[in-house]
Motif scaffolding. Sequence first.
Motif, mmCIF file in Angstrom:
data_model
loop_
_atom_site.group_PDB
_atom_site.id
_atom_site.type_symbol
_atom_site.label_atom_id
_atom_site.label_comp_id
_atom_site.label_asym_id
_atom_site.label_seq_id
_atom_site.Cartn_x
_atom_site.Cartn_y
_atom_site.Cartn_z
ATOM 1 N N GLY A 1 12.710 -3.276 -12.296
ATOM 2 C CA GLY A 1 12.187 -4.150 -10.926
ATOM 3 C C GLY A 1 13.396 -4.886 -10.748
ATOM 4 N N VAL A 2 13.370 -5.819 -9.508
ATOM 5 C CA VAL A 2 14.295 -6.688 -9.186
ATOM 6 C C VAL A 2 13.471 -8.151 -8.922
ATOM 7 C CG1 VAL A 2 15.766 -4.957 -7.977
ATOM 8 C CG2 VAL A 2 13.917 -6.003 -6.768
ATOM 9 N N THR B 1 6.541 0.823 -10.082
ATOM 10 C CA THR B 1 6.522 2.065 -8.963
ATOM 11 C C THR B 1 5.054 2.334 -8.754
ATOM 12 O OG1 THR B 1 6.712 4.011 -10.637
ATOM 13 C CG2 THR B 1 8.771 2.742 -9.750
ATOM 14 N N HIS B 2 4.943 3.283 -7.435
ATOM 15 C CA HIS B 2 3.778 3.689 -7.219
ATOM 16 C C HIS B 2 2.924 4.464 -8.388
ATOM 17 C CE1 HIS B 2 3.901 1.539 -3.385
ATOM 18 N NE2 HIS B 2 4.871 2.485 -2.796
ATOM 19 N N ARG B 3 3.872 5.171 -8.696
ATOM 20 C CA ARG B 3 3.359 6.047 -10.072
ATOM 21 C C ARG B 3 3.004 5.378 -11.176
ATOM 22 N NH1 ARG B 3 7.195 11.760 -10.060
ATOM 23 N NH2 ARG B 3 6.411 12.427 -7.771
ATOM 24 N N ALA B 4 3.975 4.230 -11.482
ATOM 25 C CA ALA B 4 3.490 3.584 -12.714
ATOM 26 C C ALA B 4 3.571 2.127 -12.560
ATOM 27 C CB ALA B 4 4.612 3.776 -13.886
ATOM 28 N N PRO B 5 2.440 1.563 -11.711
ATOM 29 C CA PRO B 5 2.322 0.176 -11.303
ATOM 30 C C PRO B 5 2.360 -0.827 -12.391
ATOM 31 C CG PRO B 5 0.155 1.311 -11.251
ATOM 32 C CD PRO B 5 1.259 2.239 -11.590
ATOM 33 N N GLY C 1 -9.235 -10.636 -5.585
ATOM 34 C CA GLY C 1 -8.524 -9.602 -4.700
ATOM 35 C C GLY C 1 -8.604 -8.327 -5.477
ATOM 36 N N ARG C 2 -7.405 -7.406 -5.166
ATOM 37 C CA ARG C 2 -7.333 -6.100 -5.983
ATOM 38 C C ARG C 2 -5.766 -5.849 -6.077
ATOM 39 N NH1 ARG C 2 -5.386 -2.878 -2.003
ATOM 40 N NH2 ARG C 2 -5.789 -3.314 0.146
ATOM 41 N N PRO C 3 -5.548 -4.842 -6.853
ATOM 42 C CA PRO C 3 -4.053 -4.407 -7.171
ATOM 43 C C PRO C 3 -3.404 -3.940 -5.673
ATOM 44 C CG PRO C 3 -5.418 -3.411 -8.831
ATOM 45 C CD PRO C 3 -6.227 -3.906 -7.866
ATOM 46 N N ALA C 4 -2.193 -4.293 -5.819
ATOM 47 C CA ALA C 4 -1.427 -3.716 -4.514
ATOM 48 C C ALA C 4 -0.863 -2.423 -4.812
ATOM 49 C CB ALA C 4 -0.044 -4.967 -4.467
ATOM 50 N N THR C 5 -1.637 -1.733 -3.892
ATOM 51 C CA THR C 5 -1.365 -0.112 -4.330
ATOM 52 C C THR C 5 -0.824 0.327 -2.969
ATOM 53 O OG1 THR C 5 -3.677 0.417 -3.798
ATOM 54 C CG2 THR C 5 -3.207 0.127 -5.932
ATOM 55 N N SER D 1 5.456 -3.704 -5.455
ATOM 56 C CA SER D 1 6.230 -2.687 -6.258
ATOM 57 C C SER D 1 7.572 -2.529 -5.887
ATOM 58 C CB SER D 1 5.659 -1.324 -6.226
ATOM 59 O OG SER D 1 5.577 -0.866 -4.882
ATOM 60 N N LEU D 2 8.523 -1.856 -6.939
ATOM 61 C CA LEU D 2 9.916 -1.726 -6.377
ATOM 62 C C LEU D 2 10.238 -0.623 -5.169
ATOM 63 C CD1 LEU D 2 12.920 -2.303 -7.195
ATOM 64 C CD2 LEU D 2 12.737 -0.341 -9.052
ATOM 65 N N ASP D 3 9.210 0.162 -5.094
ATOM 66 C CA ASP D 3 9.064 1.264 -4.107
ATOM 67 C C ASP D 3 8.944 0.342 -2.893
ATOM 68 O OD1 ASP D 3 9.508 3.228 -6.098
ATOM 69 O OD2 ASP D 3 7.333 3.758 -5.905
ATOM 70 N N THR D 4 8.131 -0.593 -2.621
ATOM 71 C CA THR D 4 7.879 -1.250 -1.651
ATOM 72 C C THR D 4 9.044 -1.904 -0.901
ATOM 73 O OG1 THR D 4 5.464 -1.426 -2.163
ATOM 74 C CG2 THR D 4 6.301 -3.032 -0.372
ATOM 75 N N LEU D 5 9.979 -2.585 -2.084
ATOM 76 C CA LEU D 5 10.997 -3.192 -1.395
ATOM 77 C C LEU D 5 12.035 -2.442 -1.002
ATOM 78 C CD1 LEU D 5 11.324 -6.116 -4.116
ATOM 79 C CD2 LEU D 5 10.212 -6.298 -1.786
ATOM 80 N N ARG D 6 12.221 -1.128 -1.753
ATOM 81 C CA ARG D 6 13.029 0.036 -1.304
ATOM 82 C C ARG D 6 12.883 0.461 -0.001
ATOM 83 N NH1 ARG D 6 13.298 3.159 -6.927
ATOM 84 N NH2 ARG D 6 15.189 2.097 -7.840
ATOM 85 N N GLU D 7 11.511 0.480 0.377
ATOM 86 C CA GLU D 7 11.399 0.693 1.805
ATOM 87 C C GLU D 7 12.184 0.089 2.984
ATOM 88 O OE1 GLU D 7 7.067 0.436 2.374
ATOM 89 O OE2 GLU D 7 6.733 2.192 0.938
#
Length: 760
Positions: A479-480, A500-504, A512-516, A569-575
């Motif tokens: 993460g960052v 990540t999306h694969r390993a949240p 609420g709910r998880p950020a997926t 997630s780290l993937d979201t920031l990488r977008e």
Amino acid sequence: MRATLRWAHSDLRAHRGEALFIVLATAGIVGALLLATALFGYATNPWQRVFTQSRGAHVWIHTVRSADTGRLASLDGVASVAGPYRTESATVSSRGTRALVELRATSGKPSVGRPLLTSGHWLDAGDPDGVVLESRLARALLAEPGDTLTLPGTSRTLTVVGVADSAEPRYRAGEQPGLVWAPPPALRGPGGRVIGLRLTDPDDTDYAVQRAVTVLGAGAVGEVSTWRQARAEAQGDNRLLGQVLGLFGLGALLAAGFAVHGAIATRIRGHLRDISVLKAIGFTPAQVVRIFLLQHVAYAVLGAVAAAGLIQALGTAIPGRLGDAVGVWQGLPGHAVALLAVPVGAVLFIGAVTGLAAWRAGRVPPVPVPRPAAPAGGRLTGLARRALGLRLPPALVLGWHQAFTRRPRTLATIGRLALPLLLIVVAMSAWTTIDRFHRSPERMGLPAALTVRADSGMSDGEARSLLDHDPRVTAVYPGVEVAALVPGQTATIALRGLGTHRAPYPYALAAGRPATGPDEAVAGQGLLDLLDVRVGDWVRMTVGDQPQILHIVGRSIEPENAGRVISTSLDTLRENDPRLAPTLYQLRLRPSADPQRAAADLTRAGRGHLDVHAVTNPADGLSALRGVVVGLIAVLASIGLIELLTAIGGTVRESERDLLALKAIGMSPRQITAITVTATSCTALAAVLTGTALGLPLAHWLIDTQGRSSGIGAGIAQSPSALLLLPFALAAVLGAATLATLPATRAARRRLADTLSAVA
């Protein structure tokens, strides 16, 4: 006056135990309130003293090196500035302990934000490697003047020449870098700059931050910290301890007042004939009131003076933070006033409650009014008659009937007894919540046990490989974490990308709910309050000169950064930035693994390239609260005991008129004793059920309110388990039955002449 004192002395001899418990309860209450006052002073005044003496800056702004910070000095509302200073982020090590620090190039001693030396001396231009450490960082590194600090991964060393206090945010392992003042030649790597603004009006802090960011440009600002954040962090758990002590102290004082009121009212009903005799021989109503008032005020004064004397003389000997708080408090200007005002206030409250009850004694007529042959509502109810028809033990049926015959008086007794029991349930809930942080940290917002940061000498693949091969590590979440400007540019928050999306990352969600999905995030309560948003809203923030728009789909329990955290997630920031690489790793360990040992082993395996810290549990700072809870439960139990003894005495005296009838129908002394014991047990059971039923939701509300105000958020409150509540209820009921046995036995075996005299 002599007759008054003789009567009071006679009453004291007849009620020694009750008098002792009133004195002890008053001492415990006053002691709790004085300790709460000490903790409030300890939480606020040390930081305020440092801020005032150092002429602290109200705002610190970290910028890129190219920022034009010189323009900030001319802003409206800025009285003076500190810096700007060049900064460099580094990791230092001393005695096997590593810490992330901010090296700050300082040529001379600043006039604003001036560090207050506690040991050693200030920087010397002739010693380019001599540094001064912030005091908390020095304690974490076990460093003192003369020690040498190494910078892992390099051949550089620094020599500690001094230790100083600062009003800036202090070092927290894995969260806040420590502050190191160093000569300009000691900074060799690329870094940024930091400038402090001292304002003419501290209330304009948000406006000043907004103006400063506008002048510098959002892309030039890295992080902003204010004096309010530094003060809140410095107060920390001490303020919470003070609030807990103050709340329970006031609650115990209220319970003690009700207990004293009930004791006097019951005693007046039992001494109506004696009071009438006093009136007949010339006592005025005011003199009768004065007897009870002086007697119980004397008990309260004795307990209050004892508590104040013990806190003053032995308070500093209390181990841990409480003793430190008393020591600091005794040196504050308002110490003498508080030491006098708190006991006086407690005594006046008890005196006022005593006066209300004693006023009834003054209204007793000189000629005794004959009591009715049977109390109102004394006939057996249909339910009681049906119970006797079912051949249930008569002692149990009559005891239950006796307990609930006089509804107003019975309800008052149950209410007075339920109040200390209610507060005990709240105290047990606080204990259970703290224990939950230790036993199940993953459910309280702390799923990871270790935080790992790798320097530039180790790649992401190498770090992941090293961490994955440790058998104690069950999961690694890259993460960052960066500082982001909020809308309006009045503050910075922590933007985290973990997993990540694969390993949240397993966030602990309270709503609420998880950020997926894409652009989804969860946020802490502190951030929701800061931005005045709710779950379901979209928020925009700025990281450097890059905007980031996220959809908040859940509220997470966030113990860090006062809850001012938004996580995705780290993937979201990488977008938004494909070149983004992990700068930290959150590790989950096996339940049997020791986090401290695992951190030490991973640090050695990293060969100077890994900075590993155990995740700080906020409950660690509340260890002193356990002892506080035990002491408060003891005080509340003594108040409950006073009320219980009062209820037993009233039940025994009111049953005297029934002794002749019970003996006439053939009941044995043992059965008559069982009636009184059953009546007392039923009253205690009703009080326990009432206290538990009201205490559990009250505890949830209080704990969640505290969590919400601290930024962690609601949803952390935990109720005591049935394995704890059941023994608590059994102890209260069995204790009441045991205490009632002896006086009930004595009353049941009284002579016939004594019984006739009591009824007359």
